[in-house]
Design a protein around this motif. Structure first.
Motif, short mmCIF file in Angstrom:
data_model
loop_
_atom_site.label_atom_id
_atom_site.label_comp_id
_atom_site.label_asym_id
_atom_site.label_seq_id
_atom_site.Cartn_x
_atom_site.Cartn_y
_atom_site.Cartn_z
N LYS A 81 0.84 -1.20 0.00
CA LYS A 81 0.00 0.00 0.00
C LYS A 81 0.88 1.25 0.00
N THR A 92 -7.08 -0.50 -3.13
CA THR A 92 -8.32 -0.87 -2.46
C THR A 92 -8.23 -2.34 -2.03
N GLU A 97 -13.04 -0.99 -1.17
CA GLU A 97 -12.92 -0.14 0.02
C GLU A 97 -11.45 0.17 0.27
N SER A 98 -11.18 0.96 1.27
CA SER A 98 -9.82 1.35 1.62
C SER A 98 -8.91 0.13 1.80
N ASP A 100 -6.67 0.03 3.77
CA ASP A 100 -6.33 -0.07 5.19
C ASP A 100 -6.98 -1.31 5.80
#
Length: 152
Positions: A81, A92, A97-98, A100
């Motif tokens: 990332k 993503t 989504e993120s 993270d």
């Protein structure tokens, strides 16, 4: 007998722009370029293991979105990332989504991160986990998987 996938080719709208993008990725080694035909081949990982080909407007100028995954080591997933972000590439998880909140595919099991190339092709860095597959489980956050496997 089939032993794996050796070669993937994708149609791109601008092979020079795509070449710049792919050459920023780790372990993509330029192999061969034919400027007249607007194509370029890369070794992925070690030479002779796997090949990626990009070709401009072939067979037509219509670029259809494709998906492919590069196998990476598990310890590289955590840094992917940040690495991709340093290249201004948005990342993503599987659901868009993120990044993270990375997800595990329990049926394999594997964890991955997604991003797109300049033509919107879906690219995945995927790392297999050493755990036993759990096909009865749905896709879940990596942190949840780690807890389930007793590694929190």
């Amino acid at each position: 007998m089939i032993k794996g996938i050796f070669e993937t080719h994708i149609n791109v709208s601008d092979y020079k722009k795509s070449a710049e993008f792919y050459e920023k990725l780790l372990n993509i080694i330029p192999l061969y370029e034919d400027a007249e035909r607007k194509l370029k081949f890369y070794w992925v990982g070690q030479p002779g293991e796997a090949m990626l080909g990009i070709r401009e407007n072939y067979p037509s100028s219509l670029v259809q979105r494709q998906h492919f995954a590069f196998r990476v080591d598990l310890n590289d997933i955590s840094s992917a990332k940040d690495y991709l972000s340093s290249l201004n590439i948005m990342t993503t998880n599987f659901f868009g989504e993120s990044a993270d909140n990375l997800l595990v595919f329990p049926f394999m099991p594997a964890v991955s991160i997604y991003f797109e190339d300049p033509d919107g092709h879906s690219i995945e860095f995927i790392a297999m986990l050493d755990d036993q597959p759990k096909p009865e489980l749905e896709i879940m956050p990596w942190k949840e998987w780690e807890k389930l496997c007793g590694r929190e």
